[in-house]
Design an enzyme around this catalytic site. Structure first.
Site, PDB file in Angstrom:
ATOM      1  N   HIS A 197       3.955  61.688  23.099  1.00  0.00           N
ATOM      2  CA  HIS A 197       4.596  62.890  22.558  1.00  0.00           C
ATOM      3  C   HIS A 197       3.717  63.480  21.480  1.00  0.00           C
ATOM      4  CE1 HIS A 197       7.668  65.492  20.757  1.00  0.00           C
ATOM      5  NE2 HIS A 197       8.195  65.472  21.969  1.00  0.00           N
TER       6      HIS A 197
ATOM      7  N   GLU B 255      11.665  62.116  28.833  1.00  0.00           N
ATOM      8  CA  GLU B 255      11.655  62.388  30.271  1.00  0.00           C
ATOM      9  C   GLU B 255      11.873  61.142  31.121  1.00  0.00           C
ATOM     10  OE1 GLU B 255      11.977  65.260  30.615  1.00  0.00           O
ATOM     11  OE2 GLU B 255      10.393  66.570  29.898  1.00  0.00           O
TER      12      GLU B 255
HETATM   13  N1  COA Z   1      -0.519  58.412  29.520  1.00  0.00           N
HETATM   14  C1  COA Z   1      -1.783  58.030  29.273  1.00  0.00           C
HETATM   15  N2  COA Z   1      -2.476  58.472  28.214  1.00  0.00           N
HETATM   16  C2  COA Z   1      -1.887  59.318  27.383  1.00  0.00           C
HETATM   17  C3  COA Z   1      -0.571  59.749  27.575  1.00  0.00           C
HETATM   18  C4  COA Z   1       0.117  59.263  28.699  1.00  0.00           C
HETATM   19  N3  COA Z   1       1.363  59.622  28.961  1.00  0.00           N
HETATM   20  N4  COA Z   1      -0.233  60.603  26.591  1.00  0.00           N
HETATM   21  C5  COA Z   1      -1.301  60.721  25.809  1.00  0.00           C
HETATM   22  N5  COA Z   1      -2.304  59.948  26.280  1.00  0.00           N
HETATM   23  C6  COA Z   1      -3.610  59.749  25.713  1.00  0.00           C
HETATM   24  C7  COA Z   1      -4.551  60.895  26.043  1.00  0.00           C
HETATM   25  O1  COA Z   1      -5.234  60.709  27.260  1.00  0.00           O
HETATM   26  C8  COA Z   1      -5.466  60.861  24.868  1.00  0.00           C
HETATM   27  O2  COA Z   1      -6.381  59.812  25.021  1.00  0.00           O
HETATM   28  P1  COA Z   1      -7.925  60.038  24.732  1.00  0.00           P
HETATM   29  O3  COA Z   1      -8.001  60.465  23.307  1.00  0.00           O
HETATM   30  O4  COA Z   1      -8.512  58.708  25.027  1.00  0.00           O
HETATM   31  O5  COA Z   1      -8.343  61.128  25.685  1.00  0.00           O
HETATM   32  C9  COA Z   1      -4.560  60.443  23.715  1.00  0.00           C
HETATM   33  O6  COA Z   1      -3.483  59.740  24.304  1.00  0.00           O
HETATM   34  C10 COA Z   1      -4.006  61.625  22.950  1.00  0.00           C
HETATM   35  O7  COA Z   1      -3.549  62.527  23.842  1.00  0.00           O
HETATM   36  P2  COA Z   1      -3.224  64.010  23.444  1.00  0.00           P
HETATM   37  O8  COA Z   1      -3.528  64.839  24.636  1.00  0.00           O
HETATM   38  O9  COA Z   1      -3.807  64.389  22.141  1.00  0.00           O
HETATM   39  O10 COA Z   1      -1.674  63.965  23.240  1.00  0.00           O
HETATM   40  P3  COA Z   1      -0.842  65.242  23.113  1.00  0.00           P
HETATM   41  O11 COA Z   1      -0.138  65.126  21.854  1.00  0.00           O
HETATM   42  O12 COA Z   1      -1.589  66.477  23.334  1.00  0.00           O
HETATM   43  O13 COA Z   1       0.078  65.097  24.399  1.00  0.00           O
HETATM   44  C11 COA Z   1       1.818  64.865  25.845  1.00  0.00           C
HETATM   45  C12 COA Z   1       1.397  64.936  24.386  1.00  0.00           C
HETATM   46  C13 COA Z   1       3.324  64.761  25.906  1.00  0.00           C
HETATM   47  C14 COA Z   1       1.393  66.144  26.575  1.00  0.00           C
HETATM   48  C15 COA Z   1       1.155  63.635  26.509  1.00  0.00           C
HETATM   49  O14 COA Z   1       1.573  62.462  25.845  1.00  0.00           O
HETATM   50  C16 COA Z   1       1.425  63.544  27.993  1.00  0.00           C
HETATM   51  O15 COA Z   1       0.714  64.177  28.780  1.00  0.00           O
HETATM   52  N6  COA Z   1       2.467  62.753  28.414  1.00  0.00           N
HETATM   53  C17 COA Z   1       2.802  62.634  29.807  1.00  0.00           C
HETATM   54  C18 COA Z   1       3.647  63.814  30.241  1.00  0.00           C
HETATM   55  C19 COA Z   1       5.044  63.762  29.640  1.00  0.00           C
HETATM   56  O16 COA Z   1       5.683  62.734  29.655  1.00  0.00           O
HETATM   57  N7  COA Z   1       5.495  64.936  29.171  1.00  0.00           N
HETATM   58  C20 COA Z   1       6.808  65.081  28.597  1.00  0.00           C
HETATM   59  C21 COA Z   1       6.740  65.245  27.112  1.00  0.00           C
HETATM   60  S1  COA Z   1       8.310  65.212  26.352  1.00  0.00           S
END
Ligand code: COA
Length: 360
Positions: free
Chosen positions: A243, A302
């Site tokens: 998140h 989710e």
């Molecule tokens: N699975 C695997 N790795 C994940 C991850 C996940 N669900 N969520 C974040 N990461 C990793 C990223 O790959 C990144 O790693 P890196 O630095 O080695 O590349 C690191 O964690 C940080 O990710 P970042 O993109 O900065 O996080 P964010 O704050 O932008 O993303 C979300 C937040 C929700 C978009 C992300 O956690 C995600 O894509 N989750 C899966 C989709 C989901 O469940 N969405 C519903 C949200 S309520």
């Protein structure tokens, strides 16, 4: 410059507070735990709309009347519209609801995702949509219109808990989109359409369908760890984890896990399905901890949403529509707050392309 605007404050709001460090959510002074303990979606709407619309309480009867009003728009769903994914068909119908900034217009926009989703699902299956029953609660009527039979009290409580849990959540991407559009004074319908468009992406509201795909692919509790490890090694994100704001467990995950366990105890969820989900959750958390030690990644809203909506009989391709049924209340309250008190949102960009003088 932060391309994801993380930590950037872009609005003051009285609506909700997302405490990412401590894993707490407050909606207008009420904690999520208190909110889900017995509130219906209508109660939370009254809370969100208080001060933003005259005559917003009580609104159950007005919302029932709004469901009946918007039902007529389903008659315009033609074959081309029915070929679209549910969220896109629902968005097209929403655009026809009309615009206005009063309570009646707001309630039509709240009613529309529920009525349109139920009607579209039936039309896609070649069945006639069921007319709303304004005497029922929003959750009960929605389930009845989707499944064609009267839901049990437990099913109604589960959908209510879901809608209440997701009703508002700070300045998430879709709510921000709603506020940007509202800041131009474009009106509530345009704000809701922008928000819905932002919601449907897999990084925001489009995740719960893929959570089920992940459970199916993981196969069994025994095969889940290896499958998850392979997915992560392929660069995939594990759906339902991580998140932008929460650095600990998303409190909404537990609110919904409680509802899922309740449904399981009444036989509405196959115990094997719940056992698989719990095994996948445990394996994913363990894996993320080991592979991404610098980034606290925990279960988000989710994950259990997926199980809950599946148990209530919604097809996975319509999960984002159900998210919109709840979040629409927050979008409208935020749009009103922005339009009444905010300024035009117009940030700056840094130009990094070629310079005319340098190119010459
Ligand atoms: N699975 C695997 N790795 C994940 C991850 C996940 N669900 N969520 C974040 N990461 C990793 C990223 O790959 C990144 O790693 P890196 O630095 O080695 O590349 C690191 O964690 C940080 O990710 P970042 O993109 O900065 O996080 P964010 O704050 O932008 O993303 C979300 C937040 C929700 C978009 C992300 O956690 C995600 O894509 N989750 C899966 C989709 C989901 O469940 N969405 C519903 C949200 S309520």
């Amino acid at each position: 410059m932060k391309s994801g605007l993380e930590d950037v404050v872009a609005a003051e709001t009285v609506l909700s507070d997302v405490d990412g460090k401590n894993g707490r959510l407050i909606v207008r002074g009420v904690s999520l735990d208190d909110l889900v303990a017995g509130s219906r979606y209508e109660d939370v709407l009254e809370l969100l709309f208080d001060g933003f619309f005259a005559g917003a309480a009580p609104l159950a009867a007005q919302l029932g009347a709004a469901r009946v009003e918007v039902f007529a728009h389903l008659a315009s769903a033609d074959a081309a519209l029915l070929r679209l994914p549910p969220v896109e068909a629902m968005r097209a119908l929403l655009a026809r609801v009309g615009d206005g900034d009063d309570l009646a217009s707001a309630l039509r926009l709240v009613a529309a995702p529920a009525v349109f989703t139920a009607g579209l699902l039936r039309l896609k299956d070649g069945r006639a949509p069921l007319a709303p029953d304004p005497a029922l609660s929003h959750a009960a009527d929605t389930l009845r219109m989707v499944t064609g039979s009267m839901p049990s009290a437990q099913q109604v409580a589960a959908l209510d808990r879901y809608l209440v849990t997701v009703a508002d959540h700070g300045l998430n991407a879709s709510t921000f989109a709603a506020r940007v559009v509202a800041s131009t004074q474009a009106g509530l319908t345009s704000s809701v359409l922008a928000a819905l468009s932002a919601l449907k992406g897999p990084l925001h509201g489009g995740a719960p369908g893929p959570v089920l795909d992940m459970l199916d692919a993981a196969g069994s509790p025994a095969s889940a760890p290896a499958w998850l490890e392979g997915a992560l090694a392929n660069g995939e994100r594990l759906m339902g984890f991580g998140h932008r704001v929460y650095r600990v467990r998303d409190p909404r995950a537990d609110a919904l896990k409680g509802a899922v366990r309740g449904l399981a105890s009444s036989g509405a969820i196959d115990p094997a399905r719940l056992a698989l989900a719990e095994a996948v959750e445990a394996a994913a958390l363990d894996l993320l901890k080991r592979k991404k030690p610098d980034r606290p990644l925990d279960t988000n809203v989710e994950f259990y949403t997926a199980l809950l909506l599946e148990a209530l009989g919604f097809p996975r391709e319509a999960f984002t529509c159900v998210f919109a049924m709840g979040r629409v209340g927050g979008w409208i309250a935020h749009a009103r707050e922005q339009a009444l008190d905010g300024r035009l949102i117009r940030p700056m960009s840094i130009y990094v392309g070629p310079r005319a003088d340098v190119a010459a």
